[in-house]
Design an enzyme around this catalytic site. Structure first.
Site, PDB file in Angstrom:
ATOM      1  CG  ASP A 121      -1.957  -1.019   1.254  1.00 40.83           C
ATOM      2  OD1 ASP A 121      -1.912  -1.914   0.384  1.00 40.83           O
ATOM      3  OD2 ASP A 121      -2.840  -0.965   2.134  1.00 40.83           O
TER       4      ASP A 121
ATOM      5  CG  HIS B 278       2.700   0.250   4.138  1.00 44.50           C
ATOM      6  ND1 HIS B 278       2.561  -0.601   5.217  1.00 44.50           N
ATOM      7  CD2 HIS B 278       1.508   0.879   3.992  1.00 44.50           C
ATOM      8  CE1 HIS B 278       1.329  -0.473   5.714  1.00 44.50           C
ATOM      9  NE2 HIS B 278       0.671   0.414   4.985  1.00 44.50           N
TER      10      HIS B 278
HETATM   11 ZN    ZN Z   1      -2.463   3.094   3.465  1.00 45.51          ZN
END
Ligand code: ZN
Length: 279
Positions: free
Chosen positions: A90, A232
């Protein structure tokens, strides 16, 4: 010798001889053509192919072929009897760390899923296209990473449509998967979009620890067949932690697949009203 003076018999003989000569001409030609010079043929066919390549019509066709680039699609049959896990990333892309990730995934025969933030699209066009063409999934993480619970319907739809349009302008297709920021989703949000909502059930806690070994441990100890892992790709430690986890999970018989591949392998019929945490 005048022809009128010849006897009928001799005229007939001359006529027959001429007729025989006429008949033999095509035979002679056929024999000559049967002597094939293979070396010459090879040369000719090479020059024909180079003509084809340099011909403007064909080179244009080739160029267009490149414009219409299609992403890699894997033959999933070799993963049918394996445990599968979907690594998802993400908040990116971020050129340095996303490229680091993309360059290392082949070693593990891994395809992953990116949930891209709309604000980051225009400054990361190349890496998005590279990820897409390499066969990774490109999903949406909304435009500006707001808590959707606090937004009006109109603003939620804006967050989603703006991101989809900007991603489509890069890869030619609109994403079909949505990961709401912070995993915040409810029936209201679900009803506002015709995208499949994908959350996660294995949190690497990479944003908290930013330590590759801790990230690796969090993934490995919670891994299971059908798991969706949250990471991430904006932190180098997250990328390195993902590689360390893949190193171990590969030995345990796992294959690393995109959300689309997971859905296909598990034979799931996705619907817009559900939230998917694992498969
Ligand atoms: Zn996020």
């Amino acid at each position: 010798m005048k022809i009128e003076k010849l006897s009928v018999r001799n005229k007939l003989i001359i006529f027959l001889v001429m007729f025989m000569i006429l008949l033999s001409i095509p035979v002679l030609f056929t024999k000559a053509s049967k002597k094939i010079d293979y070396k010459l043929l090879e040369k000719e066919s090479l020059s024909i192919s180079s003509i084809l390549e340099n011909n403007s019509f064909f080179s244009k066709w080739k160029e267009n072929d490149e414009v219409l680039d299609m992403p890699i699609r894997r033959d999933l049959s070799k993963y049918k009897n394996k445990k599968v896990i979907a690594f998802t990333f993400d908040d990116g892309p971020k050129a340095a760390t996303t490229n680091l990730l993309l360059d290392g995934l082949d070693k593990y025969d891994a395809k992953v899923t990116f949930f891209i933030a709309g604000t980051r699209v225009s400054s990361n066009k190349e890496v998005i296209k590279k990820a897409y063409l390499a066969g990774h999934d490109i999903g949406s993480h909304t435009y500006s990473h707001k808590n959707l619970f606090q937004l009006k319907n109109k603003n939620i739809q804006e967050e989603i449509s703006k991101t989809n349009e900007s991603i489509k302008s890069i890869i030619g297709v609109s994403p079909i998967y949505l990961r709401p920021p912070y995993g915040n989703v409810n029936k209201r949000i679900n009803s506002l979009t015709d995208m499949y909502i994908i959350c996660w059930d294995v949190d690497s806690l990479d944003w908290r620890y930013k330590n590759r070994n801790k990230i690796k441990d969090n993934i490995v100890k919670n891994a299971h067949d059908g798991a969706i892992v949250l990471l991430h790709d904006i932190y180098e430690e997250s990328v390195m932690g993902a590689f360390l986890a893949m190193e171990e999970l590969e030995k345990e018989g796992y294959a690393f697949v995109t959300i689309s591949e997971m859905v296909e392998l598990k034979g799931v019929n996705l619907d817009y009203d559900s939230v998917y945490y694992q498969f």
